[in-house]
Structure formats: C-alpha cells, structure tokens
Scaffold this active site. Structure first.
Site, PDB file in Angstrom:
ATOM      1  CB  THR A 212      -0.924   0.043   1.230  1.00 34.63           C
ATOM      2  OG1 THR A 212      -0.123   0.029   2.417  1.00 34.63           O
ATOM      3  CG2 THR A 212      -1.883  -1.128   1.233  1.00 34.63           C
ATOM      4  CG  ASN A 214       1.508   5.140   5.510  1.00 30.89           C
ATOM      5  OD1 ASN A 214       0.635   5.996   5.657  1.00 30.89           O
ATOM      6  ND2 ASN A 214       2.147   4.579   6.522  1.00 30.89           N
ATOM      7  CD  GLU A 260      -1.528   1.564   5.592  1.00 31.08           C
ATOM      8  OE1 GLU A 260      -0.841   0.711   4.985  1.00 31.08           O
ATOM      9  OE2 GLU A 260      -1.868   1.437   6.774  1.00 31.08           O
TER      10      GLU A 260
END
Length: 336
Positions: A212, A214, A260
C-alpha cells in the site's frame, strides 16, 4: 489561469474584472453556480473573472483552534476553478490585521484599488469585513459609489445528501467524517479527494502481498471515517483503481491513524516521496480485527474484488453519462 498570493502579486495595469469572493472549500455544486455565473458575466463584458479566497481559513484567525477540516487544498481548488473557466485566483493571506479591515476598507483596498471590479457575484449570505459586518446589501450600496454592479446567485442546491439539507461545505465535511462517500459525491459533483506524500510505513501490506501507499495527508485534511473504501490512487495524472484503508490498523494493534491505498493489479510501483491523490468512491466496511492472518487475507481479497467491481461499474456508467450529456458531475454508485 493566473494565481496570485497577496495583493502585491496582481499585475500592474490590471484592468476591470468580474470578482467573486469566498472560502469556496471543496468548490461544491453550490459554489459552482456562483463561480460559473461570475465567469459567464465576465465573458459577457469581455473582461477577466477573478476568484478571491483566503489562507488560512478565516475562522482559524478569528477563533484560533477552530480551523475546519478542508475538503480541498488551495492548489486543488484552483484546478477546479480553472476547469470552470476562471481567469485568475487571488489568495489573500488572512491575518489578524487583515481581519480588522472594515467592510468599506475591504471593498476599497481589494475590489476597487486592485481588482477594479466591474461586477461582483456572490451568494445571498455573503459576509465580509471586520466581524463579518458587511453583507450583499452593503456591497451593492458601495457599488453605486465605486462603479461596480452586484449580482446575487442562489447557491442552495438540494438533493438526497444529508436527508435533503442544502448543499454546503459544512454538510460535506460531516458526510465525509461519517464515511458517506455517496452523499459527499452528490454535493461535490466528484469523489472526495485526499492528498499527500507517500511515506514509509510498517510495510505489512507488502509482506501480505498487498503493498500500500501510506499517504501522509496535508494539514487539516477532511479524512473519511475509519474503514475500507473503493476508489482510485492517482499518481502523475494516472488514476489507478484502488482499495483504500483508513484507520489505526487494529489487526496489528496500531495507534496512529493512516490513509493507505493499494493500487489494484499494479506490480512494482515505487511511490515513496511522491505527491499522490486518493479519491474515495464508496464505503465498503468498517475496520475489523480478524481472528487470524488467513481470515485477514480473505477479507482483503474480498475488499479488492469489490473495489475492482465498483470502480469498473462507476467508470462505465460515468462514460455513458458523458456520452449522453457531455462533461458533468458524476453520480454515485450503489454499494452493498
């Protein structure tokens, strides 16, 4: 479109213009009516249109600590205004000294001396000057002295959002905070967006097979309620379907609230240090702490599947809408 920060950046010899003034946070559909009318009036007169706005939000200066969550940063508002045809945006630094300008002094210093307003377009509840003492009636009264006209536009659009409340930035912030992305989209005419720089996190997503981005969000950003969402991760103008998580990651006893985004079906992305945007399409579920890592992975796989389907369905319906009626505000999809 020209962008000025402060009166001193207005070009020398700037001629007459049509002006509208306001915070215009979110540039929602009510705002679009006022700004659109200012643009249209400017074109009728053959002169430029100017939007005047403020930084920081006036409430933060008048009542420190009361800065509302922002629906869009200034650069995003400027982009949206440019799409509406605005010729220039003037951002006035809102200081304690500036807040003490009387309504009459504000008109002279900003509208008359610098922008040479030929017309001013506002909503019916527009207030300005020290302690918000000025209103549209007073603005029009001064117009007879300083040779500008005032046009008042009703910005009170209603829909299903908020149970039929008039569209406003305040209502939009509330819906975003509740995770009601469909309601927020109805008011904004587009998905709610969160922006920021991609920073390094715990990298658990990468370990689980779902890396992901962030996103370290900009100050005062209006962030949706904790949960999982379908939407897009936009990088350098490319919008990638995404499954988005907002919250503290209770699966791993996290304490810091994060945003995220997992770019679906994209491999090998290196986004660290890049400024990205996350567009929220639909709320999927709340945060959960699963009984096992296996159950977590099953939950994530389901989130990704639903996100892929929702984004694809939305994009098909939006393109069909554009084909039938031309560019316009998109509608929200139904979610299970």
């Amino acid at each position: 479109m020209q962008r000025w920060r402060g009166l001193e950046e207005i070009p020398e010899g700037w001629g007459r213009s049509v002006v509208t003034i306001g915070s215009y946070d979110g540039v929602h559909r009510g705002h679009q009516l006022i700004i659109g009318r200012a643009v249209a009036r400017a074109r009728e007169l053959g002169i430029p249109s100017v939007v005047v706005t403020f930084d920081p939000h006036p409430s933060e200066v008048v009542r420190p600590g009361s800065h509302p969550p922002l629906l869009a940063p200034h650069h995003r508002r400027a982009e949206l205004m440019a799409e509406l045809g605005v010729d220039a945006v003037l951002i006035l630094p809102f200081t304690a000294e500036f807040s003490k300008l009387s309504p009459a002094d504000f008109v002279v210093k900003v509208l008359v001396d610098k922008l040479h307003a030929k017309a001013v377009v506002e909503g019916p509840n527009f207030r300005f000057g020290h302690k918000a003492a000025g209103n549209v009636a007073f603005l029009a009264e001064l117009g007879t002295t300083y040779d500008y006209e005032v046009e008042v536009v009703d910005l009170f659009v209603r829909g299903e959002a908020g149970g039929g409340e008039p569209f406003s930035s305040t209502l939009t912030r509330r819906l975003v905070a509740e995770g009601d992305m469909a309601g927020a989209m109805e008011i904004l005419g587009r998905p709610h967006r969160v922006e920021g720089v991609v920073v390094r996190g715990a990298q658990r997503g990468r370990e689980l097979g779902y890396p992901t981005a962030n996103v370290e969000t900009l100050p005062h950003t209006a962030i949706p309620a904790d949960g999982v969402y379908a939407g897009w991760l936009e990088v350098d103008g490319e919008a990638m379907p995404a499954a988005i998580s907002v919250g503290t990651n209770p699966q791993f006893d996290g304490t810091e609230r994060t945003v995220e985004a997992y770019a679906i079906d994209r491999v090998g992305l290196d986004l660290y240090g890049l400024h990205v945007a996350v567009d929220f399409l639909a709320y999927l579920r709340g945060q959960e702490k699963f009984a096992s890592i296996e159950a977590l992975l099953e939950g994530i796989a389901n989130d990704v599947k639903r996100s892929r389907e929702l984004v694809a369905s939305y994009e098909v319906s939006y393109e069909a809408q554009r084909g039938e009626s031309g560019p316009g505000g998109p509608g929200a999809p139904e979610t299970a």
